[in-house]
Design an enzyme around this catalytic site. Structure first.
Site, PDB file in Angstrom:
ATOM      1  NE  ARG A   1      10.713  21.360   0.853  1.00  8.40           N
ATOM      2  CZ  ARG A   1      11.926  20.886   1.140  1.00  8.40           C
ATOM      3  NH1 ARG A   1      12.153  20.291   2.302  1.00  8.40           N
ATOM      4  NH2 ARG A   1      12.901  20.991   0.261  1.00  8.40           N
TER       5      ARG A   1
ATOM      6  CD  GLU B   1      12.470  13.259  -0.246  1.00  7.69           C
ATOM      7  OE1 GLU B   1      13.019  12.502   0.608  1.00  7.69           O
ATOM      8  OE2 GLU B   1      13.119  13.993  -0.995  1.00  7.69           O
TER       9      GLU B   1
HETATM   10  N1  UDP Z   1      17.072  25.846   0.912  1.00 11.63           N
HETATM   11  C1  UDP Z   1      16.864  26.905   1.754  1.00 11.63           C
HETATM   12  N2  UDP Z   1      17.811  27.174   2.698  1.00 11.63           N
HETATM   13  C2  UDP Z   1      18.952  26.453   2.812  1.00 11.63           C
HETATM   14  C3  UDP Z   1      19.121  25.371   1.937  1.00 11.63           C
HETATM   15  C4  UDP Z   1      18.168  25.083   0.983  1.00 11.63           C
HETATM   16  O1  UDP Z   1      15.881  27.601   1.660  1.00 11.63           O
HETATM   17  O2  UDP Z   1      19.783  26.738   3.663  1.00 11.63           O
HETATM   18  C5  UDP Z   1      16.045  25.576  -0.122  1.00 11.63           C
HETATM   19  C6  UDP Z   1      16.587  25.666  -1.538  1.00 11.63           C
HETATM   20  O3  UDP Z   1      16.475  26.987  -2.044  1.00 11.63           O
HETATM   21  C7  UDP Z   1      15.715  24.692  -2.277  1.00 11.63           C
HETATM   22  C8  UDP Z   1      15.394  23.639  -1.239  1.00 11.63           C
HETATM   23  O4  UDP Z   1      15.607  24.245   0.029  1.00 11.63           O
HETATM   24  O5  UDP Z   1      14.498  25.318  -2.706  1.00 11.63           O
HETATM   25  C9  UDP Z   1      16.282  22.408  -1.365  1.00 11.63           C
HETATM   26  O6  UDP Z   1      17.623  22.813  -1.222  1.00 11.63           O
HETATM   27  P1  UDP Z   1      18.801  22.182  -2.113  1.00 11.63           P
HETATM   28  O7  UDP Z   1      18.493  22.409  -3.543  1.00 11.63           O
HETATM   29  O8  UDP Z   1      20.104  22.712  -1.640  1.00 11.63           O
HETATM   30  O9  UDP Z   1      18.693  20.653  -1.725  1.00 11.63           O
HETATM   31  P2  UDP Z   1      18.818  19.356  -2.623  1.00 11.63           P
HETATM   32  O10 UDP Z   1      18.332  19.682  -3.979  1.00 11.63           O
HETATM   33  O11 UDP Z   1      20.262  19.012  -2.619  1.00 11.63           O
HETATM   34  O12 UDP Z   1      17.971  18.353  -1.937  1.00 11.63           O
END
Ligand code: UDP
Ligand code: MN
Length: 415
Positions: free
Chosen positions: A239, A360
């Site tokens: 991000r 956040e």
């Molecule tokens: N994500 C990523 N690399 C990682 C883990 C997560 O790019 O090694 C991305 C994932 O595709 C998603 C976001 O980060 O868009 C949040 O990840 P996740 O859904 O696993 O987290 P949670 O929903 O549990 O907060």
């Protein structure tokens, strides 16, 4: 210059030695000039010949006065200057003008920040778009359903919404293609302008690039380069790569962090466009390990944020109870902090050093000071417009190129 020197030289007569003494013998334009000028331009001929060839013609009485050498220098300089300034012939003029335009010093700079708030009417008069072009564009934007000149007023009065800059970190896993396609297809239905920034870690995968290319929406595929040892939460750094990009290129719009695996409604993206500085809304979640749905996000009175929904006791210490998919903000806060009266101009970034669940709130605290600078959407914050579910399948094998080498297992119906 070499050719001029050769054609102007008195020894160019050597060409005749090759038996070329014919009516078709190659004659340079300057030779022609001199031969034609023998009768009609003899004073000119004598003058030019005097300047250039005198040395050879009067070898016996060879005496160069300094005046003559100055005159020669001046004539050479003048001819060179005139040649340099002369317009090129028509065959080359277009090419040259094009060339000059590219390297022109009178830059026609377009401002990097392009406001999308102009009405279509402004655009029409500014760029002299033909009515038909305008209608075609309006159909593409969904302003009108079909090309119909009676809708022209509607088209001219149309003011496009603020650009949405949707940031999605993503990584290779078995259901990545499903997630990206699902989110991409929702974004395709959102009124333009929408820019989808998809960020991967360390390299841009061919599979993601192909999905993006085929999706038919404006996107940027970015890569976050970081050694794995410095990274606690990869999504945070991905991000941040997008935030750096938005800041560097001064992209204008509303930034929204849309994880690839969440579920989004079209209504969410349309309501987002009302945000001025920072907007927030409640997100539906499935409490991990508990089989119940919870809400996280603002409690509102109209658009005023007056409290927070949160169920998790361990997170009570957070300043703002908002999910990563429960807020959006004006991108200019990133690159023009002064207009938003931000006390510091430190870059706004997600922090990889904070405890889980505080990601956040620590980010939002860099954008707003308190609830008074927030806008709850929609009015009353009384609808759930997106869901954050935790459906993961990290253990599943990831088929390269999403192609299965063998046939899928099938159960043949017995006859
Ligand atoms: N994500 C990523 N690399 C990682 C883990 C997560 O790019 O090694 C991305 C994932 O595709 C998603 C976001 O980060 O868009 C949040 O990840 P996740 O859904 O696993 O987290 P949670 O929903 O549990 O907060
Ligand atoms: Mn998730």
């Amino acid at each position: 210059m070499a050719s001029i020197r050769r054609t102007l030289s008195p020894y160019s007569d050597r060409s005749y030695q090759n038996g070329a003494n014919t009516p078709f013998s190659p004659q340079s334009p300057s030779q022609k000039l001199f031969s034609q000028g023998r009768t009609t331009f003899s004073p000119l001929r004598r003058f030019v010949a005097g300047v250039f060839f005198r040395k050879h013609q009067t070898r016996k009485n060879f005496q160069l006065s300094w005046k003559k050498s100055h005159l020669r220098c001046f004539v050479c300089f003048f001819l060179g200057f005139m040649l340099g300034m002369a317009p090129f012939n028509s065959d080359f003029s277009e090419f040259r003008q094009e060339d000059f335009r590219k390297s022109d010093f009178s830059f026609e700079m377009k401002p990097e920040v392009v406001s999308v708030q102009k009405s279509a009417g402004d655009l029409a008069s500014a760029e002299n778009l033909k009515e038909n072009d305008l209608l075609v564009g309006a159909v593409e934007l969904g302003v009108v359903e079909k090309i119909d000149k009676t809708d022209m007023k509607k088209v001219l009065d149309f003011v496009p919404g603020k650009q949405l800059i949707v940031v999605s970190p993503t990584y290779s896993r078995a259901i990545q293609a499903y997630y990206l396609n699902r989110l991409g297809q929702v974004l395709r239905l959102v009124k333009r302008p929408v820019l989808w920034i998809v960020v991967e870690m360390n390299e841009a995968s061919v599979e993601t690039a192909e999905i993006l290319r085929n999706m038919g929406i404006i996107h940027r595929h970015l890569v976050c380069v970081k050694s794995n040892t410095d990274v606690k939460d990869r999504g945070v750094h991905q991000r941040n790569t997008a935030l750096e990009h938005i800041e560097r290129h001064r992209l204008d719009g509303l930034v929204y962090f849309a994880d690839d695996d969440n579920i989004y409604s079209l209504e969410l993206f349309e309501n987002m466009r009302d945000i001025s500085r920072f907007g927030t809304w409640p997100v539906g979640m499935l409490a991990q390990s508990k089989n119940k749905a919870i809400l996280e996000g603002p409690v509102c009175n109209g658009s005023q944020v007056i409290g927070w929904h949160t169920n998790e006791k361990s997170k009570r210490l957070r300043r703002f109870h908002v999910d990563m998919s429960g807020f959006a903000f004006n991108s200019s806060i990133l690159w023009d902090p002064k207009i938003w009266h931000r006390p510091t101009s430190n870059p706004i970034r997600q922090l990889d050093t904070v405890k889980e669940g505080f990601q956040e709130t620590t980010f939002i605290e860099q954008i707003v000071e308190n609830e008074s600078q927030m806008e709850g959407i929609p009015l009353g914050c009384n609808r759930i417009m997106n869901w954050h579910l935790h459906l993961e399948a990290r253990g599943l094998a990831y088929p390269k190129g999403w192609v299965l080498p063998k046939n899928l297992d099938v159960v043949m119906p017995s006859k």
